[in-house]
Enzyme design. Structure first.
Site, PDB file in Angstrom:
ATOM      1  N   HIS A 127     -10.183  -6.440   8.882  1.00 54.92           N
ATOM      2  CA  HIS A 127     -10.775  -6.184   7.562  1.00 54.92           C
ATOM      3  C   HIS A 127     -12.173  -5.567   7.667  1.00 54.92           C
ATOM      4  O   HIS A 127     -12.948  -5.645   6.721  1.00 54.92           O
ATOM      5  CB  HIS A 127     -10.882  -7.490   6.751  1.00 54.92           C
TER       6      HIS A 127
ATOM      7  N   GLU B  25       0.816  -1.209   0.000  1.00 54.97           N
ATOM      8  CA  GLU B  25       0.000   0.000   0.000  1.00 54.97           C
ATOM      9  C   GLU B  25       0.854   1.265   0.000  1.00 54.97           C
ATOM     10  O   GLU B  25       0.482   2.266  -0.628  1.00 54.97           O
ATOM     11  CB  GLU B  25      -0.950  -0.012   1.193  1.00 54.97           C
TER      12      GLU B  25
END
Length: 320
Positions: A126, A57
């Protein structure tokens, strides 16, 4: 009828057709991405403009910032807002600061699309709602659409913005069917939407909680309590004027979001509203949010953890 997810895909494609500087970057985006939001884009626009990346990321955001400063308009997909944590240095210290630190010489027309929220048994890593972290950073705009039409309109505005926008979608809204105008207009940032009119209590709700608040409002209407529901649509900039105007009519306020209540963006709305509309309030401001705990993986525990219709209704009843 159009789903929230289809609205995202259609808007990305329209932006790419209209402006060759727009490109999509992220993990597996050429294959449609984890949710299918970029499905078909690689076939139409090619690998040069729909770029798969390594699972990093920080690297994804770093590449996108460089591309944006070089004149392109990248739309990055980070598949879970939980993973934005790995790119915070790039996002917070680079993208958000470049325009200011260059004396206005640099712009960073970057959109970071990401997905937040629980309810799909994703576990604690998540399923978070971390939008409040991002609203604390000067230089970042933060959008949270709750409908397909707003997803399209706000994303159009975000892509045209000369500086970075974090676009927080909610996974549980992706497959909701909704009416979307054939000619979708851009939705201006900083302009809230009056979702439902009412006289007794204002509920300011974010993302998924807009729909939960509407359900609560219908339940409460049967009890003679009329709830006004406002969707801010963007958190930065925030349409405080619309909130204050509503409170001046209803004289009571509840703020509702899925994020953990402690330190959530709702606290900022509460603080701003009581400063601006203290004399209009007939009761303390109510707050609805998740408990101060990680999102459980167990389905029954996750269901109990998530705030929704029942919690909003209870908060409203507590004020009236």
């Amino acid at each position: 009828m159009t789903t929230y997810l289809e609205a995202i895909t259609t808007t990305l494609a329209a932006a790419m057709r209209a402006d060759p500087r727009v490109l999509v970057i992220g993990e597996d985006v050429a294959e449609g991405g984890p949710w299918g939001a970029t499905a078909g884009l690689a076939e139409e626009f090619g690998a040069e403009r729909v770029r798969n990346t390594p699972i990093s990321e920080a690297a994804i955001c770093g590449i996108a910032i460089g591309a944006a400063q070089s004149g392109l308009r990248p739309v990055v997909e980070i598949m879970f807002v939980d993973f934005v944590t790995l790119a915070l240095d790039q996002l917070v210290n680079q993208a958000a600061k470049a325009h200011f630190m260059s004396g206005g010489q640099l712009t960073v027309p970057l959109v970071l699309r990401t997905q937040g929220g629980a309810g799909q048994r994703g576990g604690a890593q998540h399923s978070q709602s971390l939008e409040a972290w991002l609203t604390h950073v000067p230089g970042l705009k933060v959008a949270m659409p709750s409908t397909a039409a707003d997803a399209a309109g706000l994303l159009t505005t975000a892509i045209a913005d000369p500086n970075p926008v974090v676009f927080v979608e909610n996974k549980t809204l992706y497959f909701r069917d909704e009416e979307v105008p054939a000619e979708q207009e851009p939705v201006p940032f900083g302009r809230a939407r009056l979702v439902r009119s009412g006289r007794d209590v204002t509920v300011v709700a974010l993302s998924r909680l807009v729909h939960e608040s509407l359900a609560a409002a219908e339940e409460l209407a049967a009890e003679g309590i009329e709830v006004e529901v406002i969707d801010p649509r963007t958190l930065v900039p925030l349409d405080l004027e619309a909130i204050v105007e509503s409170v001046s009519r209803t004289h009571r306020l509840v703020v509702a979001h899925e994020a953990v209540r402690h330190g959530g963006f709702g606290a900022e709305i509460v603080a701003l509203a009581q400063e601006a509309a203290f004399d209009q309030l007939d009761a303390p401001i109510g707050r609805v949010g998740a408990p101060f705990a990680p999102v459980p993986f167990s389905p029954p525990l996750e269901d109990a953890y998530l705030p929704g219709r029942a919690e909003v209704a209870a908060a409203v009843r507590g004020l009236v």
